[in-house]
Design an enzyme around this catalytic site. Structure first.
Site, PDB file in Angstrom:
ATOM      1  N   ARG A   1       1.488  -1.103  -0.259  1.00  0.00           N
ATOM      2  CA  ARG A   1      -0.341  -0.223  -0.057  1.00  0.00           C
ATOM      3  C   ARG A   1       0.629   1.254  -0.267  1.00  0.00           C
ATOM      4  O   ARG A   1       1.668   0.984   0.263  1.00  0.00           O
ATOM      5  CB  ARG A   1      -1.363  -0.116   1.044  1.00  0.00           C
ATOM      6  CG  ARG A   1      -0.537  -0.245   2.647  1.00  0.00           C
ATOM      7  CD  ARG A   1       0.410  -0.115   3.112  1.00  0.00           C
ATOM      8  NE  ARG A   1      -0.199   0.930   3.329  1.00  0.00           N
ATOM      9  CZ  ARG A   1       0.882   2.486   3.792  1.00  0.00           C
ATOM     10  NH1 ARG A   1       2.429   1.546   3.351  1.00  0.00           N
ATOM     11  NH2 ARG A   1       0.440   3.194   3.459  1.00  0.00           N
ATOM     12  N   GLY A   2       0.296   2.699   0.117  1.00  0.00           N
ATOM     13  CA  GLY A   2       1.250   3.576  -0.571  1.00  0.00           C
ATOM     14  C   GLY A   2       1.147   3.802  -2.152  1.00  0.00           C
ATOM     15  O   GLY A   2       1.558   2.898  -2.568  1.00  0.00           O
ATOM     16  N   ALA A   3       0.626   5.342  -2.698  1.00  0.00           N
ATOM     17  CA  ALA A   3       1.012   5.326  -3.952  1.00  0.00           C
ATOM     18  C   ALA A   3       1.998   5.272  -4.457  1.00  0.00           C
ATOM     19  O   ALA A   3       1.904   4.274  -5.521  1.00  0.00           O
ATOM     20  CB  ALA A   3      -0.244   6.536  -3.945  1.00  0.00           C
TER      21      ALA A   3
ATOM     22  N   ARG B   1      -6.927  -0.790  -7.544  1.00  0.00           N
ATOM     23  CA  ARG B   1      -7.178   0.610  -5.721  1.00  0.00           C
ATOM     24  C   ARG B   1      -7.795   1.682  -7.465  1.00  0.00           C
ATOM     25  O   ARG B   1      -6.557   2.189  -8.038  1.00  0.00           O
ATOM     26  CB  ARG B   1      -6.345   0.409  -4.992  1.00  0.00           C
ATOM     27  CG  ARG B   1      -6.131  -0.336  -3.990  1.00  0.00           C
ATOM     28  CD  ARG B   1      -5.418  -0.478  -3.086  1.00  0.00           C
ATOM     29  NE  ARG B   1      -5.921   0.430  -1.755  1.00  0.00           N
ATOM     30  CZ  ARG B   1      -5.223   1.781  -0.573  1.00  0.00           C
ATOM     31  NH1 ARG B   1      -4.516   0.683  -0.403  1.00  0.00           N
ATOM     32  NH2 ARG B   1      -6.320   1.555  -0.104  1.00  0.00           N
TER      33      ARG B   1
ATOM     34  N   GLN C   1      -2.583   2.251   9.084  1.00  0.00           N
ATOM     35  CA  GLN C   1      -0.895   2.771   9.358  1.00  0.00           C
ATOM     36  C   GLN C   1       0.280   3.450  10.576  1.00  0.00           C
ATOM     37  O   GLN C   1       1.342   3.584   9.954  1.00  0.00           O
ATOM     38  CB  GLN C   1      -0.927   3.551   8.048  1.00  0.00           C
ATOM     39  CG  GLN C   1      -1.769   2.244   6.843  1.00  0.00           C
ATOM     40  CD  GLN C   1      -3.577   2.724   7.278  1.00  0.00           C
ATOM     41  OE1 GLN C   1      -3.767   2.989   8.162  1.00  0.00           O
ATOM     42  NE2 GLN C   1      -3.711   2.224   5.345  1.00  0.00           N
TER      43      GLN C   1
ATOM     44  N   ASP D   1      -2.207  10.906  -2.563  1.00  0.00           N
ATOM     45  CA  ASP D   1      -2.849   9.696  -3.377  1.00  0.00           C
ATOM     46  C   ASP D   1      -2.707  10.157  -4.552  1.00  0.00           C
ATOM     47  O   ASP D   1      -2.486   9.193  -5.763  1.00  0.00           O
ATOM     48  CB  ASP D   1      -3.428   8.846  -2.541  1.00  0.00           C
ATOM     49  CG  ASP D   1      -2.889   7.690  -2.078  1.00  0.00           C
ATOM     50  OD1 ASP D   1      -3.331   7.839  -1.186  1.00  0.00           O
ATOM     51  OD2 ASP D   1      -2.909   6.410  -2.126  1.00  0.00           O
TER      52      ASP D   1
ATOM     53  N   LYS E   1      -5.212   9.659   2.337  1.00  0.00           N
ATOM     54  CA  LYS E   1      -5.889   8.696   3.838  1.00  0.00           C
ATOM     55  C   LYS E   1      -6.835   9.470   4.816  1.00  0.00           C
ATOM     56  O   LYS E   1      -6.779  10.802   4.999  1.00  0.00           O
ATOM     57  CB  LYS E   1      -4.690   8.077   4.516  1.00  0.00           C
ATOM     58  CG  LYS E   1      -5.474   7.411   5.873  1.00  0.00           C
ATOM     59  CD  LYS E   1      -6.339   6.173   4.829  1.00  0.00           C
ATOM     60  CE  LYS E   1      -5.263   5.257   4.046  1.00  0.00           C
ATOM     61  NZ  LYS E   1      -6.578   4.930   3.586  1.00  0.00           N
TER      62      LYS E   1
HETATM   63  O1  MRU Z   1      -4.777   3.372   2.345  1.00  0.00           O
HETATM   64  P1  MRU Z   1      -2.976   3.086   2.020  1.00  0.00           P
HETATM   65  O2  MRU Z   1      -2.686   2.626   3.048  1.00  0.00           O
HETATM   66  O3  MRU Z   1      -2.021   2.874   0.566  1.00  0.00           O
HETATM   67  O4  MRU Z   1      -2.513   4.772   1.489  1.00  0.00           O
HETATM   68  C1  MRU Z   1      -1.897   5.373   1.595  1.00  0.00           C
HETATM   69  C2  MRU Z   1      -1.516   7.092   1.844  1.00  0.00           C
HETATM   70  O5  MRU Z   1      -2.722   7.331   1.813  1.00  0.00           O
HETATM   71  C3  MRU Z   1      -0.489   7.470   1.849  1.00  0.00           C
HETATM   72  O6  MRU Z   1      -0.928   8.978   2.305  1.00  0.00           O
HETATM   73  C4  MRU Z   1      -0.405   7.889   0.116  1.00  0.00           C
HETATM   74  O7  MRU Z   1      -0.383   6.895  -0.046  1.00  0.00           O
HETATM   75  C5  MRU Z   1       0.533   8.948   0.051  1.00  0.00           C
HETATM   76  S1  MRU Z   1       2.198   7.405   0.421  1.00  0.00           S
HETATM   77  C6  MRU Z   1       3.876   8.030  -0.319  1.00  0.00           C
END
Ligand code: MRU
Length: 363
Positions: free
Chosen positions: A54-56, A94, A208, A249, A260
């Site tokens: 996870r994480g963009a 996603r 997270q 994201d 998030k």
């Molecule tokens: O649902 P997630 O854990 O994928 O959400 C992640 C976030 O919202 C992060 O802040 C975003 O993806 C940036 S990660 C460098």
């Protein structure tokens, strides 16, 4: 047997071997370190959907390798048409993080007329470049971000040095190809002694902040204090916070930023307390095709993520639930957006376009 030393490229959450991808199962952290081997695009799409990765930026990198794995399975039959189902499947995993679509577009751009083994080689090189470049970009971004401390023209009086920062979710090495975005700035600011510590919101429902951010920061010996999300206002009021720094994201043409769920609350609170609100994201998170945040597809996830905590029911099993995974912070609440190309202070459509143009992203 899987070992990190034979990986061609390895970052804290993603290892690429010649014909296999391994993803660190982030659902098991911090108490277990499990690496999930993946050999096809279906597995990668499932891993993205199910939050293994996870994480963009990390989602984008994984999807790029998913395309390589699909091409490898097709072998001499790999071509634009035969790869389409795998690319569509990955794109559907996603919806909110634009990095996923950005990475898939980059992969598609190398397909052109090539087929078979030549195509596999080109796709592999492209996915490896996406993975490698991300870490490098994060380091550049982090330096721009850390340089903001002590500055006074961000629409707030000052980002003071010598205070703590507040962050949300996880934007670190686990969410990227290494170092991190918001957490990259925090790492660099800590190294240059501009902050004294970090408050991390736990980030319901996937935790997270609690599971990943606090763990990453503790590994680097950066003082971190974990708080429940609803403590954010109380903490900001205490005067201990010099800036709120979060990731994104998707950032639209006018500077609205999806991140998030709970990020918007933090931006409103920061505004109220006169605290700078910084959004850190690579250029690949900017989406100039969408005019503003109202057009962003906000992922809604399964109700049981809210009704339970780590599998244990905490609410009536049939209570109706609304579970948006992201929210949108309007540009007017953002003091600065930091990319690997520099800083956009008090973003608006004109400043976003100028930044994208000077970075060579748009003509
Ligand atoms: O649902 P997630 O854990 O994928 O959400 C992640 C976030 O919202 C992060 O802040 C975003 O993806 C940036 S990660 C460098």
């Amino acid at each position: 047997m899987t070992t990190a030393d034979t990986a061609i490229i390895s970052s804290p959450a993603i290892r690429w071997f010649n014909k296999r991808l391994e993803l660190l199962d982030q659902r098991a952290l911090p108490h277990q370190t499990l690496w999930l081997p993946l050999s096809n695009a279906d597995g990668v799409a499932d891993a993205i959907r199910d939050m293994v990765v996870r994480g963009a930026p990390a989602i984008g990198i994984s999807a790029a390798y998913g395309v390589v794995l699909a091409a490898m399975e097709l072998g001499v039959n790999a071509n634009q048409a035969s790869l389409k189902p795998a690319i569509d499947l990955l794109a559907a995993s996603r919806p909110t993080a634009v990095n996923l679509f950005w990475a898939l577009e980059r992969m598609q751009s190398v397909i052109s007329e090539q087929t078979g083994l030549a195509l596999i080689a080109s796709l592999t090189a492209e996915a490896e470049a996406i993975h490698r470049d991300d870490r490098e970009m994060n380091h550049r971004l982090a330096e721009f971000g850390a340089a903001l401390f002590g500055k006074s023209n961000l629409g707030v009086s000052l980002i003071p040095e010598g205070k703590s920062v507040y962050t949300h979710c996880n934007t670190g090495a686990l969410a990227t190809g290494g170092h991190g975005t918001a957490l990259g700035i925090i790492r660099s600011a800590w190294e240059s002694k501009k902050i004294v510590g970090v408050y991390a919101g736990e980030t319901r429902p996937w935790m997270q902040g609690a599971r990943l951010t606090s763990w990453e920061l503790m590994q680097d010996d950066i003082p971190v204090t974990l708080v429940v999300d609803s403590a954010a206002g109380h903490v900001m009021k205490s005067g201990k916070i010099g800036a709120v720094i979060v990731g994104a994201d998707r950032i639209t043409a006018n500077g609205d930023a999806a991140n998030k769920i709970g990020t918007y609350n933090l931006a409103v609170l920061a505004k109220h307390h006169g605290i700078a609100f910084i959004v850190a994201a690579p250029l690949s998170t900017l989406d100039p095709d969408l005019a503003d945040g109202s057009l962003i597809d906000i992922e809604e996830r399964n109700a049981d993520e809210v009704r339970t905590v780590q599998g244990k029911p905490i609410a009536p099993t049939d209570v109706p639930v609304f579970n948006p995974a992201f929210d949108v912070t309007p540009a007017e609440l953002i003091s600065a957006i930091v990319t690997e190309h520099g800083v956009i202070e008090q973003p608006d459509t004109a400043k976003m376009a100028a930044h994208l143009r000077s970075a060579g992203v748009i003509a």
